[in-house]
Design a protein around this motif. Structure first.
Motif, PDB file in Angstrom:
ATOM      1  N   PRO A   1       1.993   2.174  10.447  1.00 44.10           N
ATOM      2  CA  PRO A   1       2.607   1.758   9.189  1.00 44.10           C
ATOM      3  C   PRO A   1       2.070   0.388   8.768  1.00 44.10           C
ATOM      4  O   PRO A   1       1.555  -0.345   9.597  1.00 44.10           O
ATOM      5  CB  PRO A   1       4.096   1.667   9.541  1.00 44.10           C
ATOM      6  CG  PRO A   1       4.134   1.422  11.015  1.00 44.10           C
ATOM      7  CD  PRO A   1       2.929   2.106  11.584  1.00 44.10           C
ATOM      8  N   VAL A   2       2.201   0.086   7.489  1.00 47.56           N
ATOM      9  CA  VAL A   2       1.914  -1.274   7.039  1.00 47.56           C
ATOM     10  C   VAL A   2       2.929  -2.200   7.702  1.00 47.56           C
ATOM     11  O   VAL A   2       4.115  -1.884   7.748  1.00 47.56           O
ATOM     12  CB  VAL A   2       2.005  -1.369   5.495  1.00 47.56           C
ATOM     13  CG1 VAL A   2       1.927  -2.817   5.026  1.00 47.56           C
ATOM     14  CG2 VAL A   2       0.899  -0.541   4.857  1.00 47.56           C
TER      15      VAL A   2
ATOM     16  N   ASP B   1       3.167   6.170  -3.130  1.00 49.34           N
ATOM     17  CA  ASP B   1       4.097   6.019  -4.245  1.00 49.34           C
ATOM     18  C   ASP B   1       5.134   4.930  -3.999  1.00 49.34           C
ATOM     19  O   ASP B   1       6.122   4.832  -4.700  1.00 49.34           O
ATOM     20  CB  ASP B   1       4.800   7.358  -4.510  1.00 49.34           C
ATOM     21  CG  ASP B   1       5.596   7.797  -3.294  1.00 49.34           C
ATOM     22  OD1 ASP B   1       5.404   7.208  -2.204  1.00 49.34           O
ATOM     23  OD2 ASP B   1       6.409   8.717  -3.423  1.00 49.34           O
ATOM     24  N   ARG B   2       4.901   4.122  -2.995  1.00 50.61           N
ATOM     25  CA  ARG B   2       5.918   3.140  -2.619  1.00 50.61           C
ATOM     26  C   ARG B   2       5.288   1.763  -2.507  1.00 50.61           C
ATOM     27  O   ARG B   2       4.448   1.517  -1.646  1.00 50.61           O
ATOM     28  CB  ARG B   2       6.533   3.552  -1.282  1.00 50.61           C
ATOM     29  CG  ARG B   2       7.725   2.713  -0.890  1.00 50.61           C
ATOM     30  CD  ARG B   2       8.448   3.338   0.297  1.00 50.61           C
ATOM     31  NE  ARG B   2       9.687   2.661   0.567  1.00 50.61           N
ATOM     32  CZ  ARG B   2       9.784   1.603   1.375  1.00 50.61           C
ATOM     33  NH1 ARG B   2       8.730   1.133   1.983  1.00 50.61           N
ATOM     34  NH2 ARG B   2      10.968   1.038   1.564  1.00 50.61           N
TER      35      ARG B   2
ATOM     36  N   THR C   1       8.816   3.706  -6.138  1.00 48.76           N
ATOM     37  CA  THR C   1       9.782   2.850  -5.452  1.00 48.76           C
ATOM     38  C   THR C   1       9.132   1.499  -5.198  1.00 48.76           C
ATOM     39  O   THR C   1       7.947   1.432  -4.898  1.00 48.76           O
ATOM     40  CB  THR C   1      10.175   3.451  -4.090  1.00 48.76           C
ATOM     41  OG1 THR C   1      10.338   4.846  -4.226  1.00 48.76           O
ATOM     42  CG2 THR C   1      11.452   2.847  -3.568  1.00 48.76           C
TER      43      THR C   1
ATOM     44  N   THR D   1       3.296   0.675   0.867  1.00 48.23           N
ATOM     45  CA  THR D   1       3.502   1.192   2.216  1.00 48.23           C
ATOM     46  C   THR D   1       3.125   2.669   2.244  1.00 48.23           C
ATOM     47  O   THR D   1       2.693   3.181   3.262  1.00 48.23           O
ATOM     48  CB  THR D   1       4.954   1.012   2.680  1.00 48.23           C
ATOM     49  OG1 THR D   1       5.813   1.537   1.671  1.00 48.23           O
ATOM     50  CG2 THR D   1       5.278  -0.447   2.883  1.00 48.23           C
ATOM     51  N   GLU D   2       3.324   3.323   1.121  1.00 50.59           N
ATOM     52  CA  GLU D   2       2.779   4.673   0.929  1.00 50.59           C
ATOM     53  C   GLU D   2       2.250   4.743  -0.506  1.00 50.59           C
ATOM     54  O   GLU D   2       2.477   3.839  -1.292  1.00 50.59           O
ATOM     55  CB  GLU D   2       3.860   5.746   1.123  1.00 50.59           C
ATOM     56  CG  GLU D   2       4.134   6.054   2.587  1.00 50.59           C
ATOM     57  CD  GLU D   2       5.469   5.488   3.017  1.00 50.59           C
ATOM     58  OE1 GLU D   2       6.462   5.682   2.299  1.00 50.59           O
ATOM     59  OE2 GLU D   2       5.521   4.804   4.063  1.00 50.59           O
TER      60      GLU D   2
ATOM     61  N   ILE E   1      11.886  -4.678  -2.367  1.00 42.49           N
ATOM     62  CA  ILE E   1      12.016  -6.133  -2.481  1.00 42.49           C
ATOM     63  C   ILE E   1      12.921  -6.571  -1.335  1.00 42.49           C
ATOM     64  O   ILE E   1      14.069  -6.173  -1.269  1.00 42.49           O
ATOM     65  CB  ILE E   1      12.605  -6.542  -3.850  1.00 42.49           C
ATOM     66  CG1 ILE E   1      11.729  -5.977  -4.992  1.00 42.49           C
ATOM     67  CG2 ILE E   1      12.727  -8.061  -3.961  1.00 42.49           C
ATOM     68  CD1 ILE E   1      12.213  -6.318  -6.394  1.00 42.49           C
TER      69      ILE E   1
END
Lengths: 523, 523
Positions: A209-210, A74-75, A42, A71-72, A45
């Motif tokens: 979190p970021v 896979d993201r 993912t 942010t993770e 944007i």
């Protein structure tokens, strides 16, 4: 161990322009290409970028350079998009958020090269010198807000100054990675750390979190992202996770140990399959800490001492080669080792007047050793170390050794089995391992086992900015750590008592250390 | 098909309070519980919520109610946290963002019950009546900004009014789901739609990320999230995805068709395994649209007409039972069917003067049929339908039928094989399927096959707010659709020509329709 990264956070993209048969939207077309480049599923944007995107892509002929972050695992997130031939610098800032000092390093995100570094005192020191004082201050009116603003304003001021030095602007900073202990990162985020020092010692968050730099009040690029290193708990912070990342413990086959002695002693033992950690603020035996001796390093401070055994002459080195004004942690360890080797202190660390000669004196009813006589000192007074200082050092070194013994023992290892002993932080950078071994602070390993990492907290933060794979490793490292509460029970106290001798009650553990009066090396 | 959801977006949580042996941070403890409840792997808790969390959890004894949402299938977000016994309403707003009209529905997120609904004209109509006019307006100075502010301000005003009706406050709205066509959602997001109407017809974004209401300028709860339904392309918008969700096409074993006739005709054919879609704005045959006839429904507008075949008496029903002032789409279809049945128009849709009698008149050189004479109309003038109107209807119905024939043919199906024919929108709600079959607009299926969905765009948006599993389905639906460009080639034009007869050149396709002059039913 460390290999060049596959790619960096700055990615060049060349899109196939849309046609009737391939009419995917601009954002989705870009996201697919970015996901492929970053290996994510993912790609976020944001709205401001969506607004600019159609004109940008058409103007740039469907080519661009993208600054990405995650942010993770896979993201991914698009942080900044620029023309394929734009010359604007694309930079990141690594932050070692120390309780006492903060270190900033600006990095070119395209090349991975450092552009400059800057050190400043943590401005929260005006509120309180240590973690505990600052946490107590949050209960004062506006206390938390004040602490938060001090560090945020400080970061902005110093980052701005560093940017000028590096000939870039704050808006060129797109990624920021911050490694600090749990309390310092909480205060940067404006999170109340008060429950961290109250049983059962709970932080607000282990894995922040970021964030966007803007929500933290940090002046940087318009969509700049901030990664705060996660912590394992109140007493094991993100600075240590950064250290593990920096020394690649999580990728090594052989078991290594990482020791970071700052305000507390924090220790991690492990390899690519497992990690065990503990921190030395847990028990009464450690109160006072392991390095609360000597003064902070600075000009005129003694950092290395040797005693010529035949003449009993003190060979003193000061920082900046200035006349001596004080003695810092590494100097105290050198001194104690030298005093021990020359027989001026006994195996309990007690000054032996007959061996000290004219250097022995009594002040305020307490035995002192004159390290530098007034005539040669930078202060015009005798530079002394007291029996109390030495007793404190012995307790500290015993605590350190006992922690190391406990953590290796917990996994059924002996200290002798350690192949690599990483020493992090200022302590690691200045200490002479031979002196530390002599007094029995660290195990008697071959000197080549000891590796000083320097500022591994900053190094780990910088690593994230230069190697995207570091992002995924952080979470694996954090989740893979078994944190061992230092259970200060009778067993621990027995070990501690045995370690309160130089180098140890069991001298066989220190075969390389010649115990004076023993007639030679132990055998 | 639709079953009660496993859980809703409001989730009650009871955490195990921390102890020394389980000292996970507050946020990570809460995140783990929320992930478990929602079936996600990551749970985002933003900075403002982190700040409040430690005091909230301790004050509430580690119990709470959480309003959650997702950003991706496996990634949740904490939107709002409240005390376990708090009485504040926890609501969501579903939005059908139509080009002409906007419909709002407020929903209780805990029970899933609707609290109220409100309809208003899209305020962008002051700029232009249709999608094309509005897209052209973005090239005017500040045009995009003006269009964006019109709809955002309109939404805020009307949402606020609806909240008052429902006895809640805007801050009680935590989730918003918006289904609209691609152009309308672009304008709501402030994204430039100009490339949508220029070959190769590219939207800015197909799958907008979940946003914060605040970044869109929408007044709602402090961390309220907005889901914008994704689109398949410029001509197949989120309103259709919402419709598919609403009628559960993606869960059905048997193949169904969904027809939404708004500004364009949009058609989806499929089942749980595949979906084929097309939209009717693609070719010149469809220019003018399929429903550009009659006036908008409103008081005094004829929505149903029958002709008593023996007496040739017109039986007219108006909305609100007011004196007739106009005729809307469904009325025109009823009228054409009745005229055809009574032999007043021929199979080409041409008025037959000898059959129309005194109702036939010539105005401005054009044949007209007087539907309601001046004496009985609400306007004091004859209410007429012209031959041009009828010709337009015939082209529209032929286009509709040809699209349906083309899409079923593309997967090797005949129209007779369709078991379920969903009709969405106002068109579907008011139209009499029997009349539409009579003129050959839709296939001659048993009447029980036709299901009117009502406002399926609003229904789909509401579904997301009441059933979290809908979130995951949206992406699957969108990604699973094969969009078929309506290729207006000779083959299409041949089919179109054959469909320009009532009910069709091939009357065998409409066995239930009695063709006048044929002496009875087709056989």
């Amino acid at each position: 161990m460390t290999s060049a990264p596959d790619h960096r956070w700055v990615i060049p993209v060349t899109l196939t322009p849309p046609i009737l048969a391939d009419n995917t939207a601009d954002a989705d077309r870009l996201a697919a290409a970015l996901n492929k480049a970053l290996g994510t599923t993912t790609m976020h944007i944001g709205l401001t970028q969506l607004k600019a995107l159609p004109e940008q892509l058409r103007q740039w002929n469907y080519q661009a350079r993208a600054v990405l972050f995650k942010t993770e695992n896979d993201r991914g997130s698009l942080v900044h998009l620029t023309a394929p031939d734009a010359t604007e610098p694309l930079c990141g800032a690594a932050v070692d958020l120390g309780t006492t000092r903060v270190v900033l390093r600006i990095i070119d995100l395209e090349t991975g090269e450092p552009l400059g570094e800057r050190v400043f005192d943590n401005p929260q020191a005006t509120v309180g010198p240590d973690v505990l004082a600052r946490i107590h201050h949050v209960d004062a009116p506006d206390g938390l807000d004040r602490l938060n603003r001090l560090i945020v304003d400080g970061l902005n001021t110093e980052l701005n100054a560093l940017c000028r030095t590096c000939a870039i602007r704050c808006e060129n900073i797109h990624l920021i990675a911050v490694a600090g202990n749990t309390a310092m990162t909480h205060l940067l985020l404006g999170l109340n750390p008060r429950w961290m020092i109250r049983e059962p010692y709970i932080p607000v968050v282990n894995q922040p979190p970021v964030m966007e730099a803007a929500e933290l009040g940090i002046t940087a690029g318009p969509n700049a992202r901030v990664l705060i290193f996660p912590n394992v708990g109140s007493y094991f912070g993100g600075d240590l996770i950064a250290g593990i990342l920096f020394c690649d413990m999580d990728r090594r086959e052989e078991t290594a140990i990482l020791v970071d002695v700052g305000t507390n002693a924090e220790v991690v033992l492990g390899n690519r399959n497992w990690m065990m950690a503990c921190a030395g603020a847990a028990g009464p035996a450690l109160e006072g800490g392991v390095t609360r001796m000597g003064t902070t390093a600075g000009p005129g401070v003694i950092d290395r001492i040797a005693i010529e055994e035949r003449t009993m002459q003190f060979d003193v080195h000061t920082i900046g080669d200035q006349p001596p004004r004080g003695i810092c942690g590494s100097g105290v360890i050198d001194l104690a080792a030298a005093l021990f080797r020359s027989g001026m202190i006994d195996i309990r660390g007690k000054l032996l007047p007959e061996r000290c000669g004219t250097r022995f004196t009594i002040k305020k009813d307490l035995a002192h050793l004159i390290v530098v006589p007034a005539a040669m000192s930078g202060t015009g007074e005798d530079l002394c170390i007291s029996q109390a200082d030495l007793d404190s050092l012995v307790r500290s070194k015993a605590a350190m050794y006992t922690i190391l013994e406990t953590i290796t023992g917990s996994v059924g290892m002996t200290q002798a089995e350690l192949e690599t002993f990483f020493v992090a932080g200022t302590f690691g950078a200045y200490i002479d391992p031979q002196s530390a071994i002599t007094i029995g602070m660290i195990p008697d390993l071959p000197l080549s086992s000891y590796q000083s990492l320097g500022n591994s907290s900053l190094g780990g933060a910088a690593r994230i900015l230069t190697d995207p794979s570091g992002f995924d490793r952080i979470k694996r490292i954090r989740d893979g750590i078994t944190y061992m509460e230092l259970n200060v029970n009778q067993d621990f106290m027995n070990r501690f008592s045995a370690a309160k001798f130089l180098p140890h009650t069991d001298t066989a553990r220190f075969p390389s250390v010649r115990v004076p009066g023993n007639g030679g090396r132990n055998s």
